[in-house]
Design a protein around this motif. Structure first.
Motif, PDB file in Angstrom:
ATOM      1  N   GLU A  73       0.843  -1.194   0.000  1.00  0.00           N
ATOM      2  CA  GLU A  73       0.000   0.000   0.000  1.00  0.00           C
ATOM      3  C   GLU A  73       0.877   1.242   0.000  1.00  0.00           C
ATOM      4  OE1 GLU A  73      -2.615  -0.162   3.327  1.00  0.00           O
ATOM      5  OE2 GLU A  73      -3.662  -1.968   2.641  1.00  0.00           O
ATOM      6  N   GLY A  74       0.377   2.288  -0.629  1.00  0.00           N
ATOM      7  CA  GLY A  74       1.069   3.569  -0.583  1.00  0.00           C
ATOM      8  C   GLY A  74       2.075   3.796  -1.692  1.00  0.00           C
ATOM      9  N   TRP A  75       2.254   2.810  -2.575  1.00  0.00           N
ATOM     10  CA  TRP A  75       3.202   2.969  -3.678  1.00  0.00           C
ATOM     11  C   TRP A  75       2.505   2.652  -4.992  1.00  0.00           C
ATOM     12  CZ3 TRP A  75       7.416   5.518  -2.773  1.00  0.00           C
ATOM     13  CH2 TRP A  75       8.030   5.448  -1.515  1.00  0.00           C
ATOM     14  N   SER A  76       2.932   3.330  -6.032  1.00  0.00           N
ATOM     15  CA  SER A  76       2.396   3.064  -7.359  1.00  0.00           C
ATOM     16  C   SER A  76       3.517   3.184  -8.378  1.00  0.00           C
ATOM     17  CB  SER A  76       1.273   4.049  -7.706  1.00  0.00           C
ATOM     18  OG  SER A  76       1.748   5.387  -7.654  1.00  0.00           O
ATOM     19  N   GLU A  77       3.290   2.616  -9.555  1.00  0.00           N
ATOM     20  CA  GLU A  77       4.285   2.702 -10.621  1.00  0.00           C
ATOM     21  C   GLU A  77       4.550   4.164 -10.972  1.00  0.00           C
ATOM     22  OE1 GLU A  77       3.203   0.302 -13.936  1.00  0.00           O
ATOM     23  OE2 GLU A  77       2.826  -1.482 -12.704  1.00  0.00           O
ATOM     24  N   LYS A 122      14.842  -5.640  -7.070  1.00  0.00           N
ATOM     25  CA  LYS A 122      13.689  -5.897  -6.206  1.00  0.00           C
ATOM     26  C   LYS A 122      14.018  -5.474  -4.782  1.00  0.00           C
ATOM     27  CE  LYS A 122      12.737 -10.215  -5.244  1.00  0.00           C
ATOM     28  NZ  LYS A 122      12.267 -11.608  -5.398  1.00  0.00           N
ATOM     29  N   VAL A 123      13.078  -4.753  -4.130  1.00  0.00           N
ATOM     30  CA  VAL A 123      13.334  -4.217  -2.792  1.00  0.00           C
ATOM     31  C   VAL A 123      12.090  -4.370  -1.921  1.00  0.00           C
ATOM     32  CG1 VAL A 123      14.897  -2.502  -3.798  1.00  0.00           C
ATOM     33  CG2 VAL A 123      12.560  -1.828  -3.214  1.00  0.00           C
ATOM     34  N   PRO A 124      12.257  -4.463  -0.594  1.00  0.00           N
ATOM     35  CA  PRO A 124      11.086  -4.393   0.290  1.00  0.00           C
ATOM     36  C   PRO A 124      10.463  -2.997   0.210  1.00  0.00           C
ATOM     37  CG  PRO A 124      13.006  -5.286   1.447  1.00  0.00           C
ATOM     38  CD  PRO A 124      13.506  -4.715   0.160  1.00  0.00           C
ATOM     39  N   ALA A 125       9.159  -2.934   0.079  1.00  0.00           N
ATOM     40  CA  ALA A 125       8.490  -1.639   0.011  1.00  0.00           C
ATOM     41  C   ALA A 125       8.769  -0.810   1.257  1.00  0.00           C
ATOM     42  CB  ALA A 125       6.979  -1.838  -0.163  1.00  0.00           C
ATOM     43  N   ALA A 126       8.957  -1.470   2.400  1.00  0.00           N
ATOM     44  CA  ALA A 126       9.212  -0.759   3.654  1.00  0.00           C
ATOM     45  C   ALA A 126      10.546  -0.025   3.640  1.00  0.00           C
ATOM     46  CB  ALA A 126       9.164  -1.738   4.827  1.00  0.00           C
ATOM     47  N   ASN A 127      11.436  -0.397   2.735  1.00  0.00           N
ATOM     48  CA  ASN A 127      12.767   0.219   2.671  1.00  0.00           C
ATOM     49  C   ASN A 127      12.830   1.388   1.694  1.00  0.00           C
ATOM     50  OD1 ASN A 127      13.163  -2.319   3.991  1.00  0.00           O
ATOM     51  ND2 ASN A 127      15.339  -2.183   3.544  1.00  0.00           N
ATOM     52  N   ALA A 128      11.729   1.647   0.989  1.00  0.00           N
ATOM     53  CA  ALA A 128      11.714   2.699  -0.024  1.00  0.00           C
ATOM     54  C   ALA A 128      11.257   4.022   0.581  1.00  0.00           C
ATOM     55  CB  ALA A 128      10.804   2.306  -1.180  1.00  0.00           C
ATOM     56  N   TYR A 129      11.902   5.098   0.146  1.00  0.00           N
ATOM     57  CA  TYR A 129      11.570   6.450   0.600  1.00  0.00           C
ATOM     58  C   TYR A 129      11.296   7.311  -0.632  1.00  0.00           C
ATOM     59  CZ  TYR A 129      13.482   5.264   5.209  1.00  0.00           C
ATOM     60  OH  TYR A 129      13.721   4.682   6.435  1.00  0.00           O
ATOM     61  N   THR A 130      10.266   8.130  -0.545  1.00  0.00           N
ATOM     62  CA  THR A 130       9.960   9.029  -1.653  1.00  0.00           C
ATOM     63  C   THR A 130      11.110   9.996  -1.875  1.00  0.00           C
ATOM     64  OG1 THR A 130       7.582   8.903  -1.240  1.00  0.00           O
ATOM     65  CG2 THR A 130       8.376  10.795  -2.499  1.00  0.00           C
ATOM     66  N   LEU A 131      11.572  10.074  -3.113  1.00  0.00           N
ATOM     67  CA  LEU A 131      12.654  10.984  -3.470  1.00  0.00           C
ATOM     68  C   LEU A 131      12.035  12.319  -3.897  1.00  0.00           C
ATOM     69  CD1 LEU A 131      15.769  11.095  -3.832  1.00  0.00           C
ATOM     70  CD2 LEU A 131      15.386  10.524  -6.241  1.00  0.00           C
ATOM     71  N   PRO A 132      12.350  13.396  -3.183  1.00  0.00           N
ATOM     72  CA  PRO A 132      11.762  14.691  -3.541  1.00  0.00           C
ATOM     73  C   PRO A 132      12.117  15.077  -4.976  1.00  0.00           C
ATOM     74  CG  PRO A 132      12.827  14.802  -1.386  1.00  0.00           C
ATOM     75  CD  PRO A 132      13.206  13.487  -1.982  1.00  0.00           C
ATOM     76  N   ASP A 133      11.204  15.819  -5.598  1.00  0.00           N
ATOM     77  CA  ASP A 133      11.375  16.192  -6.993  1.00  0.00           C
ATOM     78  C   ASP A 133      12.667  16.967  -7.247  1.00  0.00           C
ATOM     79  OD1 ASP A 133       9.004  14.982  -7.659  1.00  0.00           O
ATOM     80  OD2 ASP A 133       7.817  16.829  -7.575  1.00  0.00           O
ATOM     81  N   GLU A 134      13.131  17.716  -6.230  1.00  0.00           N
ATOM     82  CA  GLU A 134      14.325  18.539  -6.434  1.00  0.00           C
ATOM     83  C   GLU A 134      15.624  17.737  -6.400  1.00  0.00           C
ATOM     84  OE1 GLU A 134      13.186  19.097  -1.995  1.00  0.00           O
ATOM     85  OE2 GLU A 134      12.166  18.817  -3.933  1.00  0.00           O
ATOM     86  N   LEU A 135      15.549  16.462  -6.047  1.00  0.00           N
ATOM     87  CA  LEU A 135      16.738  15.617  -6.021  1.00  0.00           C
ATOM     88  C   LEU A 135      16.723  14.668  -7.215  1.00  0.00           C
ATOM     89  CD1 LEU A 135      16.976  14.663  -2.219  1.00  0.00           C
ATOM     90  CD2 LEU A 135      18.030  16.588  -3.414  1.00  0.00           C
ATOM     91  N   ASP A 136      17.789  14.681  -8.009  1.00  0.00           N
ATOM     92  CA  ASP A 136      17.875  13.738  -9.120  1.00  0.00           C
ATOM     93  C   ASP A 136      18.335  12.377  -8.606  1.00  0.00           C
ATOM     94  OD1 ASP A 136      20.620  13.991  -8.722  1.00  0.00           O
ATOM     95  OD2 ASP A 136      20.945  15.210 -10.512  1.00  0.00           O
ATOM     96  N   PHE A 137      18.363  11.392  -9.493  1.00  0.00           N
ATOM     97  CA  PHE A 137      18.699  10.033  -9.070  1.00  0.00           C
ATOM     98  C   PHE A 137      20.145   9.932  -8.578  1.00  0.00           C
ATOM     99  CE2 PHE A 137      15.217   8.458 -12.098  1.00  0.00           C
ATOM    100  CZ  PHE A 137      14.300   8.362 -11.064  1.00  0.00           C
ATOM    101  N   ARG A 138      21.059  10.689  -9.178  1.00  0.00           N
ATOM    102  CA  ARG A 138      22.454  10.641  -8.733  1.00  0.00           C
ATOM    103  C   ARG A 138      22.566  11.124  -7.285  1.00  0.00           C
ATOM    104  NH1 ARG A 138      27.261  12.640 -12.052  1.00  0.00           N
ATOM    105  NH2 ARG A 138      28.208  11.034 -10.737  1.00  0.00           N
ATOM    106  N   THR A 139      21.893  12.215  -6.979  1.00  0.00           N
ATOM    107  CA  THR A 139      21.906  12.708  -5.600  1.00  0.00           C
ATOM    108  C   THR A 139      21.183  11.731  -4.684  1.00  0.00           C
ATOM    109  OG1 THR A 139      21.899  14.976  -6.455  1.00  0.00           O
ATOM    110  CG2 THR A 139      21.330  14.675  -4.133  1.00  0.00           C
ATOM    111  N   GLY A 140      20.091  11.147  -5.171  1.00  0.00           N
ATOM    112  CA  GLY A 140      19.357  10.165  -4.376  1.00  0.00           C
ATOM    113  C   GLY A 140      20.198   8.967  -4.003  1.00  0.00           C
ATOM    114  N   ALA A 141      21.087   8.552  -4.916  1.00  0.00           N
ATOM    115  CA  ALA A 141      21.951   7.404  -4.636  1.00  0.00           C
ATOM    116  C   ALA A 141      23.012   7.731  -3.590  1.00  0.00           C
ATOM    117  CB  ALA A 141      22.612   6.918  -5.921  1.00  0.00           C
ATOM    118  N   LEU A 142      23.249   9.016  -3.344  1.00  0.00           N
ATOM    119  CA  LEU A 142      24.221   9.421  -2.325  1.00  0.00           C
ATOM    120  C   LEU A 142      23.610   9.414  -0.924  1.00  0.00           C
ATOM    121  CD1 LEU A 142      27.208  10.404  -2.189  1.00  0.00           C
ATOM    122  CD2 LEU A 142      26.334  12.749  -2.373  1.00  0.00           C
ATOM    123  N   ILE A 143      22.299   9.215  -0.832  1.00  0.00           N
ATOM    124  CA  ILE A 143      21.639   9.215   0.484  1.00  0.00           C
ATOM    125  C   ILE A 143      22.090   8.027   1.322  1.00  0.00           C
ATOM    126  CG2 ILE A 143      19.403   8.999   1.647  1.00  0.00           C
ATOM    127  CD1 ILE A 143      18.232  10.620  -0.731  1.00  0.00           C
TER     128      ILE A 143
END
Length: 327
Positions: A73-77, A122-143
């Motif tokens: 619940e709480g996630w969509s494609e 493949k990942v557990p949904a519980a481990n996923a965090y919404t990436l804010p629009d202002e952060l690109d994927f490269r910055t997201g991978a640095l989290i």
């Protein structure tokens, strides 16, 4: 899907792997960026004991959800996510007391199960965090590495006005430098053998830099981000009375250091460790979104998936700071 696969230590293949299918409570993420770190070198060389082979490595990543498993619940494609790779069992004595990073059955995406040096993961949904629009994927991978540094800060408990020494100006050392300054340290010095990385440390706020601790003075806090025994010893020697030493870098399991037990007793020196991620991924994402970290300065190299081997050698040579694969 295409993936970088370690068939065995030292035996790399860029080839096809079955597309992952989400099970109960799982998501499939199309990888946008995945960073390399020292753990990836250990896995490549067969020195990371928990790792089974064959395996797809990669634990620092962000991307887009492309499939949602049953009961999620709480996630969509289409959702943009950054993912905590930690996999805790939830039932051992450490998990039961809230210390999952010490889990007796510890696991992680990319370390013990297939990771993100691939088109999909493949990942557990519980481990996923919404990436804010202002952060690109490269910055997201640095989290993910930032979340490890945040865990270190929880352990270190920097007090405003303290002085700090950071040994190692790689990704983790530079992240810790920035966090320590943000916590209120009045003087941070950084030591590394790479002059270019020292210049970056200065740009990020270091009051002093050097290729050794000599002539840098004494510090309330010393952090080793290298895992090199001689570096740990020099960090210890640079502490003031009552100081704190945090061993953050990953050393070989059989490595040993020589520290004065008399000085630990007489000067009330505290020696700390910091292991991976614990209640720190969410705060790391918030710090990144708030602009607390200069991600642009740290993201120095990117490679296509086909060039994963060259990306790994870039890390091994110590070129730049953070190298990433963009599948």
């Amino acid at each position: 899907m295409k993936a970088a696969i370690w068939e065995a230590p030292g035996e790399l293949r860029i080839g096809e792997r079955d597309d992952p299918t989400p099970g109960h409570g799982e998501l499939v993420v199309k990888v946008g960026a995945c960073g390399l770190c020292g753990t990836d070198l250990h896995i490549a060389d067969g020195h990371f004991e928990p790792t089974p082979y064959p395996i797809v490595p990669g634990h620092e990543f962000a991307g887009e959800v492309v499939a949602v498993g049953p009961s999620v619940e709480g996630w969509s494609e289409g959702a943009r996510v950054a993912v905590d790779p930690s996999l805790f069992c939830g039932h051992c004595e450490y998990c039961r007391i809230g210390r999952g990073n010490l889990c007796a059955n510890w696991s992680a995406i990319g370390d013990r199960v297939d990771g993100a040096f691939a088109e999909y993961v493949k990942v557990p949904a519980a481990n996923a965090y919404t990436l804010p629009d202002e952060l690109d994927f490269r910055t997201g991978a640095l989290i993910e590495p930032l979340s490890c540094a945040v865990r270190g800060m929880h352990r270190l408990a920097v007090q405003p006005g303290e002085s700090a020494l950071v040994i190692g100006a790689g990704t983790m050392g530079l992240l810790l430098e920035q966090l320590i300054l943000r916590a209120g340290a009045t003087r941070v010095a950084v030591v590394d053998t790479n002059e270019r990385k020292l210049r970056l440390a200065e740009t990020l706020g270091a009051a002093a830099v050097g290729t050794s601790t000599q002539d840098l003075g004494e510090f309330d806090i010393a952090v080793d981000a290298t895992g090199v025994p001689t570096a740990i010893e020099s960090a210890f020697d640079a502490l003031r009375r009552g100081g704190r030493l945090m061993i953050f870098g990953v050393a070989h399991g059989d490595a040993r250091v020589s520290l004065s037990p008399f000085r630990i007793y007489n000067d009330e020196i505290t020696v700390l460790g910091s292991m991976a991620v614990l209640n720190s991924y969410g705060p790391a994402l918030d710090l990144m979104a708030a602009g607390a970290i200069d991600a642009k300065a740290m993201l120095t190299h990117d490679f296509p998936l086909d060039d994963f081997g060259e990306a790994l050698e870039t890390v091994r040579r110590g070129d730049g700071v953070k190298s990433q694969v963009l599948p």
